[in-house]
Design a protein around this motif. Sequence first.
Motif, PDB file in Angstrom:
ATOM      1  N   GLY A   1      61.834 -55.201-124.768  1.00 19.92           N
ATOM      2  CA  GLY A   1      62.290 -54.684-123.481  1.00 19.92           C
ATOM      3  C   GLY A   1      61.993 -55.586-122.295  1.00 19.92           C
ATOM      4  O   GLY A   1      61.247 -56.560-122.397  1.00 19.92           O
ATOM      5  N   LEU A   2      62.620 -55.228-121.172  1.00 20.56           N
ATOM      6  CA  LEU A   2      62.409 -55.911-119.891  1.00 20.56           C
ATOM      7  C   LEU A   2      61.981 -54.873-118.867  1.00 20.56           C
ATOM      8  O   LEU A   2      62.499 -53.755-118.850  1.00 20.56           O
ATOM      9  N   GLU A   3      61.073 -55.265-117.971  1.00 19.65           N
ATOM     10  CA  GLU A   3      60.648 -54.374-116.897  1.00 19.65           C
ATOM     11  C   GLU A   3      61.652 -54.512-115.741  1.00 19.65           C
ATOM     12  O   GLU A   3      61.562 -55.450-114.953  1.00 19.65           O
ATOM     13  N   ALA A   4      62.590 -53.601-115.688  1.00 19.56           N
ATOM     14  CA  ALA A   4      63.706 -53.743-114.743  1.00 19.56           C
ATOM     15  C   ALA A   4      63.437 -53.079-113.394  1.00 19.56           C
ATOM     16  O   ALA A   4      64.097 -53.393-112.402  1.00 19.56           O
ATOM     17  N   TYR A   5      62.529 -52.126-113.384  1.00 16.05           N
ATOM     18  CA  TYR A   5      62.177 -51.423-112.130  1.00 16.05           C
ATOM     19  C   TYR A   5      60.759 -51.842-111.787  1.00 16.05           C
ATOM     20  O   TYR A   5      59.831 -51.617-112.578  1.00 16.05           O
ATOM     21  N   TYR A   6      60.583 -52.471-110.631  1.00 12.03           N
ATOM     22  CA  TYR A   6      59.266 -53.044-110.326  1.00 12.03           C
ATOM     23  C   TYR A   6      59.105 -53.147-108.817  1.00 12.03           C
ATOM     24  O   TYR A   6      60.092 -53.255-108.074  1.00 12.03           O
ATOM     25  N   THR A   7      57.855 -53.157-108.376  1.00  8.48           N
ATOM     26  CA  THR A   7      57.540 -53.287-106.952  1.00  8.48           C
ATOM     27  C   THR A   7      58.300 -54.451-106.315  1.00  8.48           C
ATOM     28  O   THR A   7      58.215 -55.583-106.803  1.00  8.48           O
ATOM     29  N   GLY A   8      59.050 -54.145-105.259  1.00  3.27           N
ATOM     30  CA  GLY A   8      59.759 -55.187-104.521  1.00  3.27           C
ATOM     31  C   GLY A   8      61.122 -55.542-105.084  1.00  3.27           C
ATOM     32  O   GLY A   8      61.877 -56.280-104.449  1.00  3.27           O
ATOM     33  N   TYR A   9      61.466 -55.034-106.270  1.00  5.72           N
ATOM     34  CA  TYR A   9      62.786 -55.346-106.835  1.00  5.72           C
ATOM     35  C   TYR A   9      63.869 -54.551-106.102  1.00  5.72           C
ATOM     36  O   TYR A   9      63.743 -53.339-105.925  1.00  5.72           O
TER      37      TYR A   9
ATOM     38  N   GLU B   1      69.887 -54.644-106.632  1.00  2.82           N
ATOM     39  CA  GLU B   1      70.643 -55.753-107.250  1.00  2.82           C
ATOM     40  C   GLU B   1      69.790 -56.440-108.318  1.00  2.82           C
ATOM     41  O   GLU B   1      70.303 -56.800-109.386  1.00  2.82           O
ATOM     42  N   ASP B   2      68.509 -56.645-108.013  1.00  7.57           N
ATOM     43  CA  ASP B   2      67.608 -57.254-109.003  1.00  7.57           C
ATOM     44  C   ASP B   2      67.600 -56.396-110.271  1.00  7.57           C
ATOM     45  O   ASP B   2      67.700 -56.906-111.389  1.00  7.57           O
ATOM     46  N   THR B   3      67.433 -55.090-110.066  1.00  7.55           N
ATOM     47  CA  THR B   3      67.360 -54.175-111.205  1.00  7.55           C
ATOM     48  C   THR B   3      68.665 -54.195-112.003  1.00  7.55           C
ATOM     49  O   THR B   3      68.647 -54.273-113.231  1.00  7.55           O
ATOM     50  N   ARG B   4      69.774 -54.182-111.292  1.00  5.79           N
ATOM     51  CA  ARG B   4      71.083 -54.226-111.948  1.00  5.79           C
ATOM     52  C   ARG B   4      71.207 -55.489-112.817  1.00  5.79           C
ATOM     53  O   ARG B   4      71.622 -55.452-113.966  1.00  5.79           O
ATOM     54  N   HIS B   5      70.796 -56.601-112.260  1.00  2.19           N
ATOM     55  CA  HIS B   5      70.836 -57.875-112.984  1.00  2.19           C
ATOM     56  C   HIS B   5      70.008 -57.785-114.274  1.00  2.19           C
ATOM     57  O   HIS B   5      70.445 -58.218-115.354  1.00  2.19           O
ATOM     58  N   LEU B   6      68.814 -57.177-114.172  1.00  2.00           N
ATOM     59  CA  LEU B   6      67.943 -57.073-115.344  1.00  2.00           C
ATOM     60  C   LEU B   6      68.482 -56.062-116.358  1.00  2.00           C
ATOM     61  O   LEU B   6      68.345 -56.256-117.565  1.00  2.00           O
ATOM     62  N   LEU B   7      69.129 -55.005-115.859  1.00  2.12           N
ATOM     63  CA  LEU B   7      69.748 -54.029-116.777  1.00  2.12           C
ATOM     64  C   LEU B   7      70.868 -54.704-117.567  1.00  2.12           C
ATOM     65  O   LEU B   7      71.016 -54.494-118.774  1.00  2.12           O
ATOM     66  N   ASP B   8      71.654 -55.543-116.881  1.00  2.00           N
ATOM     67  CA  ASP B   8      72.746 -56.263-117.558  1.00  2.00           C
ATOM     68  C   ASP B   8      72.191 -57.203-118.624  1.00  2.00           C
ATOM     69  O   ASP B   8      72.709 -57.279-119.737  1.00  2.00           O
ATOM     70  N   LEU B   9      71.129 -57.917-118.235  1.00  2.00           N
ATOM     71  CA  LEU B   9      70.519 -58.870-119.165  1.00  2.00           C
ATOM     72  C   LEU B   9      69.975 -58.129-120.392  1.00  2.00           C
ATOM     73  O   LEU B   9      70.148 -58.573-121.543  1.00  2.00           O
ATOM     74  N   ALA B  10      69.320 -56.997-120.154  1.00  2.00           N
ATOM     75  CA  ALA B  10      68.760 -56.204-121.256  1.00  2.00           C
ATOM     76  C   ALA B  10      69.885 -55.756-122.185  1.00  2.00           C
ATOM     77  O   ALA B  10      69.765 -55.851-123.418  1.00  2.00           O
ATOM     78  N   ALA B  11      70.989 -55.294-121.603  1.00  2.00           N
ATOM     79  CA  ALA B  11      72.120 -54.830-122.419  1.00  2.00           C
ATOM     80  C   ALA B  11      72.671 -55.978-123.258  1.00  2.00           C
ATOM     81  O   ALA B  11      72.983 -55.821-124.440  1.00  2.00           O
ATOM     82  N   GLN B  12      72.748 -57.144-122.651  1.00  2.00           N
ATOM     83  CA  GLN B  12      73.286 -58.318-123.341  1.00  2.00           C
ATOM     84  C   GLN B  12      72.467 -58.674-124.586  1.00  2.00           C
ATOM     85  O   GLN B  12      73.015 -59.105-125.594  1.00  2.00           O
ATOM     86  N   TYR B  13      71.145 -58.486-124.503  1.00  2.00           N
ATOM     87  CA  TYR B  13      70.280 -58.863-125.624  1.00  2.00           C
ATOM     88  C   TYR B  13      69.801 -57.658-126.435  1.00  2.00           C
ATOM     89  O   TYR B  13      68.909 -57.787-127.274  1.00  2.00           O
ATOM     90  N   GLY B  14      70.379 -56.485-126.167  1.00  3.13           N
ATOM     91  CA  GLY B  14      69.997 -55.301-126.931  1.00  3.13           C
ATOM     92  C   GLY B  14      68.550 -54.877-126.690  1.00  3.13           C
ATOM     93  O   GLY B  14      67.862 -54.421-127.602  1.00  3.13           O
ATOM     94  N   LEU B  15      68.081 -55.027-125.454  1.00  2.86           N
ATOM     95  CA  LEU B  15      66.697 -54.681-125.128  1.00  2.86           C
ATOM     96  C   LEU B  15      66.614 -53.362-124.372  1.00  2.86           C
ATOM     97  O   LEU B  15      67.560 -52.983-123.678  1.00  2.86           O
ATOM     98  N   LEU B  16      65.467 -52.695-124.496  1.00  2.00           N
ATOM     99  CA  LEU B  16      65.195 -51.509-123.693  1.00  2.00           C
ATOM    100  C   LEU B  16      64.780 -51.965-122.300  1.00  2.00           C
ATOM    101  O   LEU B  16      64.511 -53.157-122.084  1.00  2.00           O
TER     102      LEU B  16
END
Length: 285
Positions: A209-217, A220-235
């Motif tokens: 998994g990736l920590e997509a929700y984080y202090t200061g994010y 847009e940052d979170t969206r980018h990380l959600l996309d990346l996680a989806a691309q690699y099949g990560l939680l």
Amino acid sequence: MSSRVDLHLHTTASDGQFSPAEVVRQAIALGMTVIAVTDHDTTEGIAEARETARGSALEVIPGVEISTDVADSEIHILGYYINDQDAQLRRELEVFRKSRVNRAQGMVDKLTRLGLPLEWDSVRQIAGEAAVGRPHVARAMLQRGYVSSMDEAFHLYIGRNGPAYVERYKLTPVEALKIILAADGLPVLAHPLQSTDLVPQLAKSGLVGLEAYYTGYTPEDTRHLLDLAAQYGLLVTGGSDFHGQNTGAGSALGEVVVPQILPQRLAACHRRRQAQRVRTASPTS
Ligand code: AMP
Ligand code: FE
Ligand code: FE
Ligand code: ZN
């Protein structure tokens, strides 16, 4: 209003300000439903946190945040549902704790040579039972009046490129993944915005998994990380990185809004793996 879920926080077992019991009481008072205790390089706070939460509506997920290094930056790997009784894990973390003591002593020596003498005992006392870290050194500097804030201690002296900085015992991110996986944990890349280039390699090595929700994010940052996680099949996971009040690190407990479905998915992944391990250990027919 506070988030009901916070999957990244520190206690006095590492460099947090509040004991595991105090953090749990605060989370219950805020009406939270799930927290994960993720101390730096130690699982020592987990038992107390779980004991304190027993009988309440709060679930405490056992976790850890392992420090690793690549080139010029630090990479932190979270490990959820880690088996804190695992003998190999305990040995590895013991090596970490010992190396942290030598390293903190090295920083005290450097500060002394820079004309800012500190008593090792004062750092030791501030750290208490905890795995000693730079925040404890910073607090000792603050007590002696050498700096006016923790942040200043980091910026002027013990930050990565500071004159009193000493490197830690180094583990690579892939080694940390292996340690977490061997102790039945689920490895997640912490605050990954600056280290997204590592994701392809880590995903091949067992990252879940990736920590997509984080202090200061930002959203847009979170969206980018959600996309990346989806691309690699990560939680994905999320949390505040709470360390206490005015510590210069993370934010307040429950400050980062984390969707409640995330710990449910994490738990489901953990249950699947446990069932798989049971099947592998005792094949029927
Ligand atoms: P260490 O693991 O001993 O290298 O210390 C790293 C920890 O120092 C981080 O996990 C944060 O808790 C804390 N930290 C890093 N930068 C700062 C800063 N600028 N101000 C206060 N605390 C910091
Ligand atoms: Fe910290
Ligand atoms: Fe971290
Ligand atoms: Zn953290």
